[in-house]
Motif scaffolding. Structure first.
Motif, PDB file in Angstrom:
ATOM      1  N   LEU A  33       0.845  -1.191   0.000  1.00 57.05           N
ATOM      2  CA  LEU A  33       0.000   0.000   0.000  1.00 57.05           C
ATOM      3  C   LEU A  33       0.887   1.250   0.000  1.00 57.05           C
ATOM      4  N   PRO A  34       0.606   2.205  -0.910  1.00 56.34           N
ATOM      5  CA  PRO A  34       1.430   3.420  -0.935  1.00 56.34           C
ATOM      6  C   PRO A  34       1.134   4.334   0.268  1.00 56.34           C
ATOM      7  N   VAL A  35       1.871   4.128   1.334  1.00 54.86           N
ATOM      8  CA  VAL A  35       1.682   4.918   2.550  1.00 54.86           C
ATOM      9  C   VAL A  35       2.829   5.910   2.675  1.00 54.86           C
ATOM     10  N   GLY A  36       2.513   7.162   2.968  1.00 53.42           N
ATOM     11  CA  GLY A  36       3.559   8.155   3.206  1.00 53.42           C
ATOM     12  C   GLY A  36       4.065   8.016   4.626  1.00 53.42           C
ATOM     13  N   ARG A  37       3.260   8.477   5.560  1.00 55.09           N
ATOM     14  CA  ARG A  37       3.639   8.416   6.974  1.00 55.09           C
ATOM     15  C   ARG A  37       2.517   7.782   7.775  1.00 55.09           C
ATOM     16  N   LEU A  38       2.892   7.132   8.861  1.00 55.12           N
ATOM     17  CA  LEU A  38       1.913   6.662   9.832  1.00 55.12           C
ATOM     18  C   LEU A  38       2.077   7.512  11.083  1.00 55.12           C
ATOM     19  N   VAL A  39       1.050   8.256  11.408  1.00 58.05           N
ATOM     20  CA  VAL A  39       1.131   9.133  12.570  1.00 58.05           C
ATOM     21  C   VAL A  39       0.437   8.456  13.739  1.00 58.05           C
ATOM     22  N   CYS A  40       1.226   8.171  14.760  1.00 56.07           N
ATOM     23  CA  CYS A  40       0.759   7.422  15.926  1.00 56.07           C
ATOM     24  C   CYS A  40       0.337   8.423  17.002  1.00 56.07           C
ATOM     25  N   ALA A  99      14.813   2.312  11.165  1.00 61.72           N
ATOM     26  CA  ALA A  99      13.721   1.581  10.527  1.00 61.72           C
ATOM     27  C   ALA A  99      12.349   2.117  10.940  1.00 61.72           C
ATOM     28  N   LEU A 100      12.334   3.076  11.835  1.00 60.14           N
ATOM     29  CA  LEU A 100      11.054   3.646  12.283  1.00 60.14           C
ATOM     30  C   LEU A 100      10.700   4.925  11.540  1.00 60.14           C
ATOM     31  N   TYR A 144      10.214  -6.776  16.589  1.00 67.18           N
ATOM     32  CA  TYR A 144      10.710  -7.985  15.938  1.00 67.18           C
ATOM     33  C   TYR A 144      11.039  -7.689  14.473  1.00 67.18           C
ATOM     34  N   HIS A 145      10.121  -7.032  13.787  1.00 75.33           N
ATOM     35  CA  HIS A 145      10.351  -6.774  12.361  1.00 75.33           C
ATOM     36  C   HIS A 145      11.486  -5.780  12.129  1.00 75.33           C
ATOM     37  N   ILE A 146      11.553  -4.724  12.920  1.00 79.76           N
ATOM     38  CA  ILE A 146      12.606  -3.727  12.644  1.00 79.76           C
ATOM     39  C   ILE A 146      13.987  -4.204  13.114  1.00 79.76           C
ATOM     40  N   SER A 147      14.019  -5.305  13.851  1.00 80.60           N
ATOM     41  CA  SER A 147      15.336  -5.858  14.189  1.00 80.60           C
ATOM     42  C   SER A 147      15.724  -6.920  13.169  1.00 80.60           C
ATOM     43  N   GLY A 148      15.029  -6.947  12.028  1.00 79.12           N
ATOM     44  CA  GLY A 148      15.335  -7.933  10.989  1.00 79.12           C
ATOM     45  C   GLY A 148      14.780  -9.299  11.360  1.00 79.12           C
ATOM     46  N   ASP A 207       6.960   9.175  23.393  1.00 76.02           N
ATOM     47  CA  ASP A 207       8.335   9.229  23.895  1.00 76.02           C
ATOM     48  C   ASP A 207       9.211   8.196  23.194  1.00 76.02           C
ATOM     49  N   PHE A 208       8.634   7.037  22.941  1.00 77.94           N
ATOM     50  CA  PHE A 208       9.388   5.976  22.272  1.00 77.94           C
ATOM     51  C   PHE A 208       9.823   6.417  20.870  1.00 77.94           C
ATOM     52  N   PHE A 209       8.901   6.961  20.109  1.00 74.56           N
ATOM     53  CA  PHE A 209       9.263   7.380  18.751  1.00 74.56           C
ATOM     54  C   PHE A 209      10.242   8.549  18.771  1.00 74.56           C
ATOM     55  N   LYS A 210      10.181   9.346  19.806  1.00 70.78           N
ATOM     56  CA  LYS A 210      11.069  10.505  19.892  1.00 70.78           C
ATOM     57  C   LYS A 210      12.473  10.114  20.340  1.00 70.78           C
ATOM     58  N   THR A 211      12.566   9.179  21.292  1.00 71.29           N
ATOM     59  CA  THR A 211      13.871   8.919  21.910  1.00 71.29           C
ATOM     60  C   THR A 211      14.423   7.524  21.668  1.00 71.29           C
ATOM     61  N   GLY A 212      13.584   6.598  21.196  1.00 69.52           N
ATOM     62  CA  GLY A 212      14.037   5.213  21.052  1.00 69.52           C
ATOM     63  C   GLY A 212      14.001   4.455  22.367  1.00 69.52           C
ATOM     64  N   CYS A 213      13.513   5.110  23.419  1.00 67.30           N
ATOM     65  CA  CYS A 213      13.446   4.461  24.724  1.00 67.30           C
ATOM     66  C   CYS A 213      11.984   4.270  25.133  1.00 67.30           C
ATOM     67  N   TYR A 214      11.640   3.042  25.479  1.00 70.78           N
ATOM     68  CA  TYR A 214      10.269   2.762  25.926  1.00 70.78           C
ATOM     69  C   TYR A 214      10.311   2.639  27.441  1.00 70.78           C
ATOM     70  N   ASP A 215       9.533   3.457  28.129  1.00 66.12           N
ATOM     71  CA  ASP A 215       9.607   3.495  29.595  1.00 66.12           C
ATOM     72  C   ASP A 215       8.210   3.579  30.178  1.00 66.12           C
ATOM     73  N   ARG A 216       7.779   2.445  30.752  1.00 65.62           N
ATOM     74  CA  ARG A 216       6.421   2.449  31.301  1.00 65.62           C
ATOM     75  C   ARG A 216       6.392   2.903  32.755  1.00 65.62           C
ATOM     76  N   ARG A 217       7.557   3.243  33.314  1.00 63.28           N
ATOM     77  CA  ARG A 217       7.602   3.634  34.729  1.00 63.28           C
ATOM     78  C   ARG A 217       7.083   5.062  34.885  1.00 63.28           C
ATOM     79  N   ARG A 218       5.810   5.192  34.893  1.00 67.36           N
ATOM     80  CA  ARG A 218       5.172   6.498  35.006  1.00 67.36           C
ATOM     81  C   ARG A 218       3.746   6.274  35.473  1.00 67.36           C
ATOM     82  N   ASP A 219       3.083   7.351  35.866  1.00 68.89           N
ATOM     83  CA  ASP A 219       1.715   7.200  36.341  1.00 68.89           C
ATOM     84  C   ASP A 219       0.770   6.923  35.187  1.00 68.89           C
TER      85      ASP A 219
END
Ligand code: PLP
Length: 494
Positions: free
Chosen positions: A283-290, A366-367, A334-338, A300-312
Motif C-alpha cells: 500500500l502506498p503509505v507516506g507516513r503513519l502518525v501514531c 527503521a522507524l 521484531y520486524h525492525i530488528s530484521g 516518547d518511544f518514537f522521539k527517543t528510542g526508549c520505551y519506559d512504562r515507569r510512570r503514572d
C-alpha cells in the motif's frame, strides 16, 4: 508461498495461520508473526473495483493462507452482513482538513467490530480444520471497546465461552453498560480494581500458566484470545487501509501510486500495526502518525528510542487508549530488528523486569515511517469543538486525539500529502466528554445524554445506545487483580 507463523520470542517451529488464530499467544509468551510478508497480488486500481467484502477476501487470503477460499468467503459473508448499519461497512468522510475513515458502523459502535465480528468465524473454522474438539475459552482484557465487540461476536457461538475483564473505573459509562448488559449463556464479564495494563498482564499470565493449561486440557477446554495479540484480529484490520486508499482512487482524489498518510489513535498498537503490514504488502503509505493521549509512552518511544512504562497511569476522556504497555509494539520491534526473536525477547524481558528498554540506532532508522504525537484532554476537547465549528462534524475523543496530533504534524512539517484519520468509535459511546467539549455540559445521567447529542450533531441515536436504557444488568462481578484466575476457574467449574 504459504505464510507460516513464528513466535517473536523463540525459534519454535512455525505453525499454520489457523493454528496461530486458535492459540492466540505463543507458549513462550511471544506473539505470532508471519515468517514473511506477502505482497498484494492486485493493483490498487484493481482494488478500487472491489466492494469491502471482496477486498477483505483478497487481502486476508494472503496472510491466512491455510484457509480455503470457501472457508474464508464463508467467514466474510457471515461476519460482514447487516450487522453493519451501512452496506459499505465503512465510510470515508471528507472535511476541510482531512478524510475521516468511519470505522464505527458495526454492532458495538467501535472499529473493533471490523475484526471481532469475523474472529469467531475464523476461530471456529480453525478448530474444525485442525480437528480440535475442545471448547474454546476466550479470555480477554479490555480498555473498553474490545470487551463489548468480543462479547457481541462470541455470544451463543457453539463451542465457545467468553470471559472479559475490564478496569472497573477506567471505562465510560456507556462502555460499561454495553458490557454488563450482555446476554448469552456462554458470556461472563468481570470488573477489576485496577487499570487496563493490570488486566492485560494478568490475562497473559493466566494464558501461559502451564498448570492451569493442563487442568483445562483434562476438562476439555482450551484458551484463545480476542485481543489484538491474536493475528485473527490483526489481519482483518489491514483490509480497511486498502479499502480507504481504493475509495480515494474511486473518488478521483488521488492517482494510483500516490502516497497517503494515515493518522491512528493508538493504545495497544494493533490498529497502526495493521497499517504497517498494509504498507509492507504494497500500500502506498507516506507516513503513519501514531497518536496518543496523556499516556504518551509511544510518543516518547518514537522521539527517543526508549520505551519506559515507569510512570503514572492517567485516566483520560479517551479510555480505550489508556494503556502503558502496548502489546503489539513487540511485533514491530521484531520486524525492525530484521525478524530477530533474540532482540524482541531481550527487550520484552527488560520491559517486564526493569520497566523500560532502549532500541539500537539501527532499529530507530527503521522507524522512519512513523511519527508520534499526543494530545491532552484539553487539546482533545478543543479539537472536537474546532472540527464541529469548521466542518459541522462531531468526532469522538479518540478520533479527536488523532485529529489534533495530525494537525500539529502538518503545522510542523508542511506535509500536504492527502491524509486519512481513523475514526475509531461513535461519539455516542462518550457522550459526556463530547457534549462538554461542544460547550454543552449537562447534569443529566449519561444514558440520557443521547437525545441532546442527537440534537446538536444531527446523527441519529444508534439502536445499540437507545436499547441500553432498558437493558437488564446481567453481570455484577468485580474482583481484585489477584483473584482473576479464581474467577476464571469459577466460570469454568475447575
Ligand atoms: C481500541 C481503540 C483504540 C486503540 O486501538 P489499538 O489497536 O489498541 O491501538 C483507539 N480508539 C478506540 C475508540 C478504540 O476502541
Amino acid at each position: 508461498m504459504q505464510v507460516l507463523y513464528k513466535s517473536t520470542r523463540s525459534d519454535q517451529a512455525p505453525i499454520k495461520a489457523s493454528q496461530a488464530v486458535l492459540k492466540g499467544l505463543s507458549d513462550d509468551g511471544g506473539l505470532f508473526v508471519p515468517d514473511h510478508i506477502p505482497a498484494f497480488d492486485h493493483t490498487m486500481g484493481e482494488f478500487a473495483a472491489m466492494d469491502y467484502r471482496e477486498t477483505a477476501y483478497q487481502v486476508m487470503k494472503l496472510l491466512l493462507s491455510d484457509y480455503t477460499e470457501e472457508e474464508l468467503r464463508y467467514c466474510i459473508e457471515h461476519a460482514y452482513d447487516s450487522k453493519f448499519d451501512i452496506p459499505t461497512m465503512t465510510a470515508l468522510h471528507e472535511t476541510s482538513h482531512a478524510y475521516y475513515m468511519e470505522l464505527f458502523h458495526g454492532p458495538t459502535l467501535a472499529f473493533k467490530d471490523m475484526a471481532l465480528s469475523i474472529l469467531p468465524y475464523l476461530l471456529t473454522t480453525a478448530a474444525r480444520k485442525n480437528g480440535m474438539d475442545k471448547e474454546i475459552v476466550i479470555l480477554t482484557a479490555t480498555s473498553g471497546d474490545t470487551g463489548k465487540a468480543a462479547l457481541a461476536g462470541f455470544a451463543d457461538v457453539p463451542g465457545t465461552r467468553i470471559m472479559v475483564f475490564y478496569p472497573r473505573e477506567g471505562v465510560s459509562t456507556i462502555q460499561e453498560r454495553q458490557m454488563v448488559t450482555q446476554k448469552g449463556a456462554n458470556t461472563k464479564v468481570v470488573g477489576i480494581w485496577g487499570n487496563f495494563d493490570d488486566a492485560q498482564t494478568s490475562v497473559k499470565q493466566i494464558f501461559t500458566d502451564e498448570g492451569l493449561r493442563a487442568e483445562m486440557d483434562k476438562k476439555g477446554f482450551c484458551f484463545s484470545s480476542a485481543n489484538s495479540i491474536n493475528i485473527g484480529r490483526l489481519v482483518p484490520q489491514i483490509v480497511y487501509y486498502v479499502y480507504a486508499y481504493a475509495e480515494l482512487l474511486r473518488q478521483g482524489k488521488i492517482k494510483e501510486g500516490d502516497p497517503v498518510n494515515f493518522a491512528v489513535p493508538t493504545g495497544n498498537f494493533g490498529n497502526i500495526l495493521a497499517a504497517y503490514y498494509a504498507k509492507r504488502m504494497g500500500l502506498p503509505v507516506g507516513r503513519l502518525v501514531c497518536a496518543s493521549n496523556s499516556n504518551k509512552v509511544l510518543f516518547d518511544f518514537f522521539k527517543t528510542g526508549c520505551y519506559d512504562r515507569r510512570r503514572d497511569f492517567v485516566l483520560t476522556t479517551s479510555p480505550s487508549m489508556d494503556i502503558l504497555i502496548s502489546s503489539n509494539l513487540e511485533r514491530l520491534l521484531y520486524h525492525i530488528s530484521g525478524d530477530d526473536y533474540r532482540t524482541a525477547a531481550r527487550l520484552m524481558r527488560q520491559l517486564s523486569e526493569e520497566g523500560a528498554y532502549e532500541i539500537t540506532p539501527q532499529m530507530r532508522e527503521a522507524l522512519e515511517l512513523f511519527r508520534g504525537g499526543y494530545a491532552e484532554d484539553r487539546d482533545t476537547a478543543e479539537r472536537i469543538h474546532q472540527v464541529f465549528e469548521m466542518d459541522g462534524y462531531v468526532l469522538d475523543p479518540h478520533t479527536a486525539v488523532a485529529s489534533y496530533v495530525y494537525d500539529l504534524y502538518v503545522e510542523k512539517t508542511g506535509d500536504t500529502t492527502p491524509a486519512v484519520i481513523d475514526f475509531t468509535a461513535s461519539p455516542y459511546k462518550f457522550e459526556r466528554a463530547v457534549m462538554s467539549a461542544l460547550g454543552k455540559p449537562s447534569d443529566l445521567p449519561d444514558l440520557d445524554l443521547a437525545d441532546q447529542l442527537c440534537q446538536v450533531s444531527g446523527i441519529p441515536v444508534p439502536a445499540a445506545i437507545s436499547g441500553l436504557r432498558t437493558a437488564r444488568t446481567m453481570h455484577r462481578t468485580v474482583c481484585d487483580r489477584e483473584d482473576m484466575e479464581k474467577e476464571v476457574r469459577d466460570f469454568l467449574g475447575l
